[in-house]
Design a protein around this motif. Structure first.
Motif, short mmCIF file in Angstrom:
data_model
loop_
_atom_site.label_atom_id
_atom_site.label_comp_id
_atom_site.label_asym_id
_atom_site.label_seq_id
_atom_site.Cartn_x
_atom_site.Cartn_y
_atom_site.Cartn_z
N LYS A 59 0.82 -1.21 0.00
CA LYS A 59 0.00 0.00 0.00
C LYS A 59 0.85 1.26 0.00
O LYS A 59 0.69 2.14 -0.86
N ILE B 170 1.22 3.64 -3.36
CA ILE B 170 0.62 4.98 -3.42
C ILE B 170 1.70 6.04 -3.62
O ILE B 170 1.48 7.04 -4.31
N VAL C 120 -2.74 -0.98 -7.12
CA VAL C 120 -2.93 0.45 -6.86
C VAL C 120 -3.22 1.17 -8.17
O VAL C 120 -2.53 0.97 -9.18
N GLN D 74 -7.62 7.47 -4.81
CA GLN D 74 -6.65 6.40 -4.98
C GLN D 74 -7.33 5.11 -4.58
O GLN D 74 -8.22 5.09 -3.74
N ASP E 13 -6.37 1.05 -3.52
CA ASP E 13 -5.45 -0.06 -3.30
C ASP E 13 -6.27 -1.27 -2.87
O ASP E 13 -6.87 -1.28 -1.81
N ARG F 196 -10.46 4.81 0.19
CA ARG F 196 -10.95 4.40 -1.13
C ARG F 196 -12.47 4.33 -1.18
O ARG F 196 -13.05 3.74 -2.09
#
Length: 623
Positions: A39, A43, A84, A93, A95, A463
């Motif tokens: 993660k 990112i 991702v 974003q 993930d 998310r």
């Protein structure tokens, strides 16, 4: 001292689909030290490579597959990988995580991660083997389901396959991804899904059907697996933290279906599109029903796992007799069972396997379908809009038809493929009132009116609505804390978000009940670092705040950290949570407390002091 070579390959594979170009580059070790892997590291790369405002379906969007330092090691329950991208479902974003054998195989092939950009002019798949990669024609695979696509790619490799153990490991999309269903998933090893957020749709927009990976150099890739000191720590963790840990007992015996009983008991099992938290046929879709009617065996189907939470299943009788698969897991039993009024676990299994083969996330699919059923029963949708389908709760035939309609964007499926937030705006007529989502991502399997902390967890998850970022239900409704108070919930949610940020960056499985102390032990053994609980807490904060900064860059603020009307207007009608709502006053208190704990302003923006303290001032666009 951070030692890259013990647990990292030190290489990233970069693929430009537009240019048909594949290159290797060194792993950013300075980022690995600050963000670990999975993660956090994924990112960080996304933040650096993606321009603000990029359309998720444009060639400029990026897909990043990122392993962690413990992926592919013999440390049990560590073989996972972050997927991702910028989500087409939410614009945040995204993930999402996949297990099985693919993540370990990527490390054995010599790579810590893969970064994919551009768009191919024709369908292709990426084939990786022992440090070599190439793009291959996938025209013959386009339009095929997950199961057939996986089998064909393995067959084309010329290597004997025993599904998981031999031959290349395959991650692919089904027709849902090809048709850019906003919650299309990526299937790894057929039954391990990077489900939430629509990564499969991004792959489809790039004409990327699949990725296969083969690594035959396990010992060379991860010499740590023969290190006596590392093996000693791993054996101790398996014995004390898994085999002798009562928190792992349910997962080792029955897997996640055991949660059905807990949710029903707490009065928070999503039923008929969250109209109630009690399902009068819950005993027909719980772990006992699974064992009685469809279970073949309980086993591990991820690399080097001592928990073995997976259920291999087969329908033994009835309309779907002979159907084989894995699962369904709790979230599917809740969202595709009780939430749709389906009381036959064999039908839920059929729905699950349909979603798997078409390449759909079952959480979002079950949520959207339950919502459509409520609209039909309220007269907002009619047989005209549904092409004659009677979308009533409990209608098994109608339910079984929906995954294909959604994946192929046919009829009402074309609307439902947009996800509940966009679909409600398309339909109008007050349908927004019944849409259960946060930031456009559909609610998972815990009704927040029975566990107030989950309202905050869903609203603030980076998310969109998510139960894996923080799981306060495990501490209140399923634990010893009061589930019906806003007091202390901000602290509970923040602590879990910090912890899971670290876990997802080591790529540790969620089902290992690991606190930061255990994470530190394993990281120190793997990387010869000297982390403790406090140093990992800083890393967890850094990763969470970085994700928040990405979303702020994309236009998100306090206005998006919300709960749907049903949660604050409609009291639960029955069960142990009867009469409960999360009032806007209580929610606002939790959210304000939460922002204060994080060091954010009243709009949910991290202050300059917070950004600087966490070493994030070098992020693009933060100054």
């Amino acid at each position: 001292m951070f030692k890259l070579g013990r647990a990292y390959c030190g290489k990233i594979l970069k693929v430009d689909l537009s240019k048909n170009e594949i290159v290797e580059e060194p792993l950013r070790t300075d980022w690995a030290e600050k963000f670990v892997g999975g993660k956090g590291l994924g990112i960080r790369y996304l933040f650096d490579l993606l321009l603000p405002g990029t359309d998720p379906y444009s060639p400029e969007n990026i897909i990043i597959l990122m392993t962690g330092p413990l992926t592919g090691t013999v440390a049990s329950t560590m073989s996972r990988m972050a997927n991702v991208t910028k989500s087409p479902a939410t614009g945040t974003q995204s993930d999402s995580y996949s297990g099985g054998y693919f993540p370990a195989e990527l490390k054995f092939a010599g790579y810590d991660g893969v970064i994919i950009t551009g768009r191919s002019p024709k369908p292709v798949y990426l084939a990786i083997k022992d440090g070599h990669a190439e793009l291959r024609d996938a025209s013959h695979l386009w339009g095929r389901g997950v199961f057939e696509t996986t089998d064909l790619i393995v067959k084309e490799s010329g290597e004997q396959s025993k599904r998981y153990l031999d031959g290349p490991k395959v991650g692919c999309i089904g027709p849902a991804g090809e048709n850019k269903v906003r919650y299309a998933a990526v299937a790894y090893d057929m039954h391990h899904f990077a489900g939430r957020g629509g990564t499969g749709a991004v792959m489809g927009s790039k004409n990327l059907k699949a990725i296969s990976v083969r690594g035959t150099k396990q010992a060379k890739a991860l010499s740590i697996n023969s290190d006596p000191s590392f093996l000693g720590v791993v054996r101790e963790v398996i014995k004390k933290d898994i085999q002798e840990n009562p928190d792992e007992e349910m997962l080792m015996k029955v897997g996640t279906p055991g949660i059905v009983v807990l949710s029903q008991g707490g009065g928070l099992l999503p039923t008929r599109n969250f109209q109630t938290g009690m399902f009068n046929k819950a005993d027909q879709i719980n772990a006992d029903a699974l064992a009685d009617q469809i279970l073949i065996r309980h086993q591990s189907t991820c690399y080097s796992c001592a928990i073995g939470c997976r259920n291999v299943t087969r329908v033994k009788d009835g309309q779907h007799a002979g159907l084989e698969g894995e699962g369904p897991e709790y979230e599917t039993l809740a969202l595709c069972g009780s939430n749709m009024g389906i009381e036959d676990i064999r039908v839920v299994m059929k729905f699950n396997e349909e979603c798997s083969d078409w390449g759909l996330d079952t959480i979002s699919t079950g949520n959207v379908c339950g919502w459509a059923m409520e609209l039909f029963e309220r007269g907002i949708l009619t047989r005209v809009e549904t092409d004659g389908l009677e979308l009533r709760f409990g209608n098994s035939e109608a339910a079984a038809a929906l995954p294909q309609l959604i994946a192929l964007r046919k009829g009402i499926g074309n609307v439902l493929a947009e996800g509940v937030a966009r679909a409600s705006k398309m339909i109008g007529k007050g349908s927004e009132r019944y849409a259960m989502h946060a930031k456009g991502l559909e609610y998972p399997g815990y009704d927040p009116r029975g566990t107030f902390g989950m309202a905050l967890a869903y609203a603030t998850a980076d998310r969109g609505a998510d139960h894996n970022r923080a799981w306060p239900v495990g501490y209140d409704a399923f634990g010893k804390l009061d589930p019906f108070t806003p007091e202390g919930k901000a602290d509970l949610v923040q602590r879990d978000q910090i912890r899971t940020s670290v876990k997802w960056s080591t790529t540790m499985c969620d089902f290992l009940a690991a606190d930061l102390k255990l994470c530190a032990r394993l990281l120190n053994a793997a990387c010869e670092t000297n982390h403790d609980e406090e140093s990992l807490k800083i890393i967890g904060k850094r990763i969470w705040v970085m994700a928040r900064l990405f979303n702020i860059r994309e236009g998100f603020s306090r206005k998006d950290d919300t709960i749907p009307p049903r949660i604050y207007q409609d009291a639960l009608p029955e069960g142990s949570s009867k009469g409960k709502v999360v009032t806007l006053q209580d929610f606002d208190k939790m959210l304000t407390d939460y922002y204060r704990l994080w060091g954010w302003d009243d709009q949910g923006r991290p202050t300059e002091a917070t950004v600087s303290e966490l070493g994030l001032s070098d992020l693009p666009g933060t100054k």
